[in-house]
Design a protein around this motif. Structure first.
Motif, mmCIF file in Angstrom:
data_model
loop_
_atom_site.group_PDB
_atom_site.id
_atom_site.type_symbol
_atom_site.label_atom_id
_atom_site.label_comp_id
_atom_site.label_asym_id
_atom_site.label_seq_id
_atom_site.Cartn_x
_atom_site.Cartn_y
_atom_site.Cartn_z
ATOM 1 N N THR A 29 0.811 -1.222 0.000
ATOM 2 C CA THR A 29 0.000 0.000 0.000
ATOM 3 C C THR A 29 0.838 1.262 0.000
ATOM 4 O OG1 THR A 29 -0.191 -0.074 2.409
ATOM 5 C CG2 THR A 29 -1.967 -1.088 1.132
ATOM 6 N N ASP A 30 2.061 1.228 0.480
ATOM 7 C CA ASP A 30 2.942 2.390 0.472
ATOM 8 C C ASP A 30 3.895 2.239 -0.698
ATOM 9 O OD1 ASP A 30 4.399 4.617 1.007
ATOM 10 O OD2 ASP A 30 5.429 3.791 2.750
ATOM 11 N N THR A 31 3.540 2.858 -1.823
ATOM 12 C CA THR A 31 4.290 2.652 -3.060
ATOM 13 C C THR A 31 5.635 3.345 -3.060
ATOM 14 O OG1 THR A 31 3.239 4.563 -4.081
ATOM 15 C CG2 THR A 31 2.173 2.408 -4.393
ATOM 16 N N GLY A 32 5.842 4.317 -2.163
ATOM 17 C CA GLY A 32 7.112 5.017 -2.156
ATOM 18 C C GLY A 32 7.167 6.136 -3.176
ATOM 19 N N ASP A 56 8.308 19.064 -3.801
ATOM 20 C CA ASP A 56 8.155 19.251 -2.360
ATOM 21 C C ASP A 56 9.382 18.724 -1.620
ATOM 22 O OD1 ASP A 56 5.609 20.321 -2.677
ATOM 23 O OD2 ASP A 56 4.618 18.385 -2.451
ATOM 24 N N GLU A 57 9.535 19.170 -0.371
ATOM 25 C CA GLU A 57 10.656 18.711 0.459
ATOM 26 C C GLU A 57 10.580 17.216 0.759
ATOM 27 O OE1 GLU A 57 11.127 21.039 3.986
ATOM 28 O OE2 GLU A 57 11.224 22.916 2.868
ATOM 29 N N SER A 58 9.379 16.627 0.681
ATOM 30 C CA SER A 58 9.210 15.195 0.969
ATOM 31 C C SER A 58 9.545 14.312 -0.227
ATOM 32 C CB SER A 58 7.763 14.916 1.388
ATOM 33 O OG SER A 58 7.432 15.661 2.522
ATOM 34 N N ILE A 131 4.549 16.953 -10.457
ATOM 35 C CA ILE A 131 5.864 16.346 -10.644
ATOM 36 C C ILE A 131 5.885 15.042 -9.856
ATOM 37 C CG2 ILE A 131 8.350 16.584 -10.360
ATOM 38 C CD1 ILE A 131 7.978 19.612 -10.535
ATOM 39 N N LEU A 132 6.043 13.930 -10.566
ATOM 40 C CA LEU A 132 6.053 12.610 -9.945
ATOM 41 C C LEU A 132 7.477 12.273 -9.522
ATOM 42 C CD1 LEU A 132 3.464 12.808 -11.661
ATOM 43 C CD2 LEU A 132 3.634 10.375 -12.021
ATOM 44 N N SER A 133 7.621 11.880 -8.248
ATOM 45 C CA SER A 133 8.937 11.596 -7.667
ATOM 46 C C SER A 133 8.846 10.389 -6.762
ATOM 47 C CB SER A 133 9.402 12.795 -6.824
ATOM 48 O OG SER A 133 9.355 13.990 -7.553
ATOM 49 N N HIS A 134 9.949 10.103 -6.114
ATOM 50 C CA HIS A 134 9.992 9.088 -5.063
ATOM 51 C C HIS A 134 9.943 9.798 -3.725
ATOM 52 C CE1 HIS A 134 11.006 5.831 -7.832
ATOM 53 N NE2 HIS A 134 11.690 6.749 -8.474
ATOM 54 N N LYS A 135 9.411 9.128 -2.693
ATOM 55 C CA LYS A 135 9.413 9.691 -1.346
ATOM 56 C C LYS A 135 10.809 9.671 -0.779
ATOM 57 C CE LYS A 135 4.781 8.379 0.111
ATOM 58 N NZ LYS A 135 3.999 7.563 1.037
ATOM 59 N N LYS A 136 11.103 10.664 0.058
ATOM 60 C CA LYS A 136 12.399 10.674 0.756
ATOM 61 C C LYS A 136 12.394 9.617 1.827
ATOM 62 C CE LYS A 136 14.320 15.214 0.185
ATOM 63 N NZ LYS A 136 14.680 16.464 0.798
#
Length: 136
Positions: A29-32, A56-58, A131-136
């Motif tokens: 459920t947490d895709t990152g 974003d900073e995250s 903007i699609l990114s990965h989570k920190k």
């Protein structure tokens, strides 16, 4: 093996199975992934404009940008998307009522929208940038 040992062993196996199930559920459920969303309106006239959107900073390691433009212009102009003045990915000439959707790879922590008037005197644009990114 006596019944007490069997019960303790069964409890240990049950606890491990529940912990594994919770861990599996969280990983599914947490895709990152992370989406940085920005919305704004800008007036279009006879002056060039440069708008910069940042993640974003995250977020970290962006990989894609989704941009939606909708508006009107009296005259003609050019809307461009890229990461700098010298690194423009796509451009479109706009006139009258317009609606443009871009989807592009993006590997910088920001993107720019550049507006260049051709014969424009006034207008308005609504911009949505994801903007699609990965989570920190």
């Amino acid at each position: 093996m006596n019944s007490r040992t069997k019960i303790i062993l069964l409890l240990i196996i049950s606890v491990l199975a529940v912990m594994f199930g919770i861990s599996l559920f969280q990983s599914l459920t947490d895709t990152g992934f992370y989406v940085s969303t920005r919305k704004m309106e800008a007036k279009l006239d006879d002056k060039e404009k440069l708008i910069r959107f940042e993640i974003d900073e995250s977020a970290q390691y962006p990989y894609q940008a989704i941009l939606n433009f909708e508006g009107y212009i009296n005259g003609k102009g050019i809307l461009s998307f890229g990461t700098s003045d010298s690194s423009i990915y796509v451009s479109d000439t706009i006139d009258d009522d317009f609606k443009i959707n871009y989807r592009s790879d993006l590997y910088a922590d920001w993107c720019i929208i550049k507006y260049m008037p051709i014969s424009a005197t006034d207008g308005q644009v609504k911009i949505k940038c994801e903007i699609l990114s990965h989570k920190k």
